[in-house]
Scaffold this active site. Structure first.
Site, PDB file in Angstrom:
ATOM      1  N   ILE A 196       0.528  -1.235   0.143  1.00  0.00           N
ATOM      2  CA  ILE A 196      -0.235   0.358   0.179  1.00  0.00           C
ATOM      3  C   ILE A 196       0.892   0.984  -0.019  1.00  0.00           C
ATOM      4  CG2 ILE A 196      -1.737   1.117   1.304  1.00  0.00           C
ATOM      5  CD1 ILE A 196      -2.846  -0.991   1.868  1.00  0.00           C
ATOM      6  N   ASN A 197       1.723   1.093   1.078  1.00  0.00           N
ATOM      7  CA  ASN A 197       2.132   2.470   1.113  1.00  0.00           C
ATOM      8  C   ASN A 197       3.398   3.086  -0.494  1.00  0.00           C
ATOM      9  OD1 ASN A 197       4.768   4.530   1.941  1.00  0.00           O
ATOM     10  ND2 ASN A 197       4.004   4.134   3.802  1.00  0.00           N
ATOM     11  N   CYS A 198       3.301   1.447  -1.246  1.00  0.00           N
ATOM     12  CA  CYS A 198       4.125   1.999  -2.868  1.00  0.00           C
ATOM     13  C   CYS A 198       3.508   2.926  -3.533  1.00  0.00           C
ATOM     14  CB  CYS A 198       4.428   1.009  -2.887  1.00  0.00           C
ATOM     15  SG  CYS A 198       5.882  -0.582  -1.677  1.00  0.00           S
ATOM     16  N   THR A 199       2.051   2.696  -3.005  1.00  0.00           N
ATOM     17  CA  THR A 199       1.111   2.705  -4.545  1.00  0.00           C
ATOM     18  C   THR A 199       0.573   4.393  -4.044  1.00  0.00           C
ATOM     19  OG1 THR A 199      -0.690   2.239  -3.090  1.00  0.00           O
ATOM     20  CG2 THR A 199       0.316   1.040  -5.050  1.00  0.00           C
TER      21      THR A 199
END
Length: 189
Positions: free
Chosen positions: A179-182
Site C-alpha cells: 500500500i505505501n508503495c502506491t
C-alpha cells in the site's frame, strides 16, 4: 515542502503505474483493481488524485514517532528468513534513537497462510507496508484470520486516534509492492 506521513494531509496522490511490461498482461486487471481499492479506502478520509505514470513506484515507511520501529518476521521459524529477521531484531533492540533512548521495536508475525492468489516468488506479504491518511491507517490483510487480526490490533494500539482499515491487495503484493508503495501524501500546510 515535506512533512511526516502521520501529519495532517491536504491530499493523497497515487500513481496508476501498473503496466503489462512490469506485471504481465494477466496481472494487469487485478493490480488495477487493487490500486482502485486502496484509493477508495483512503478517499473515505481525504481526497485522492490518481496520476497515470509508469515509473512511480517508490518505497516509503510510515513515521510512527520518535524511537518507534515496526518490523516483521516470518511465521515459520524453520525458514531462512526467520533467522535473518531475528538477527535484524537483535540489532534494532540494541539500538538507540537520535536522542540516545532505546528504540521501541514492534514486531509483526507474517501470515502463516495466504490466499492462493498470493503464491508468487515476489510476494511481499508484510503488514508493515501500510499507509497513514487523515484519521486512518490503511493496511493489508492476507486471508490469515489470526495474523490479520493481530496486525489490526497492533496498528490500532500504535495509532489509537486512527481507524484501521484492512483491505485485500493480493495482486499488488504478489508483485513485491504494498500500500505505501502506491500512495503519497500532500502536506496540509
Amino acid at each position: 515542502m515535506t512533512s511526516a506521513e502521520g501529519d495532517p494531509h491536504l491530499w493523497t496522490w497515487m500513481a496508476f503505474s501498473a503496466s503489462a511490461e512490469i506485471r504481465g498482461g494477466h496481472m494487469l486487471p487485478p493490480v488495477r483493481r487493487d490500486l482502485a481499492r486502496i484509493a477508495r479506502a483512503i478517499a473515505r478520509f481525504e481526497p485522492v488524485s490518481m496520476l497515470v505514470r509508469r515509473d512511480d513506484i517508490e518505497q516509503a515507511r510510515a513515521m510512527l514517532g520518535p524511537g518507534i520501529v515496526v518490523s516483521q518476521r516470518p511465521s515459520d521459524r524453520r525458514s531462512l528468513g526467520y533467522g535473518i529477521a531475528e538477527r535484524h531484531l537483535e540489532i534494532l533492540r540494541a539500538a538507540d534513537d537520535a536522542s540516545g533512548r532505546p528504540l521501541r521495536v514492534e514486531v509483526f508475525e507474517g501470515p502463516a497462510r495466504t490466499r492462493p492468489t498470493l503464491e508468487s516468488s515476489c510476494s511481499a506479504a508484510t503488514y508493515t507496508n501500510f499507509y497513514l491518511c487523515n484519521g486512518a491507517v490503511v493496511a493489508p490483510e492476507f486471508g490469515d484470520p489470526e495474523a490479520d487480526a493481530f496486525a489490526k490490533s497492533a496498528l490500532a494500539r500504535l495509532f489509537p486516534c486512527r481507524e484501521v482499515v484492512q483491505i485485500d491487495i493480493d495482486a499488488i503484493v504478489s508483485g513485491g509492492a504494498g500500500i505505501n508503495c502506491t500512495a503519497r501524501h500532500e502536506p496540509a500546510d
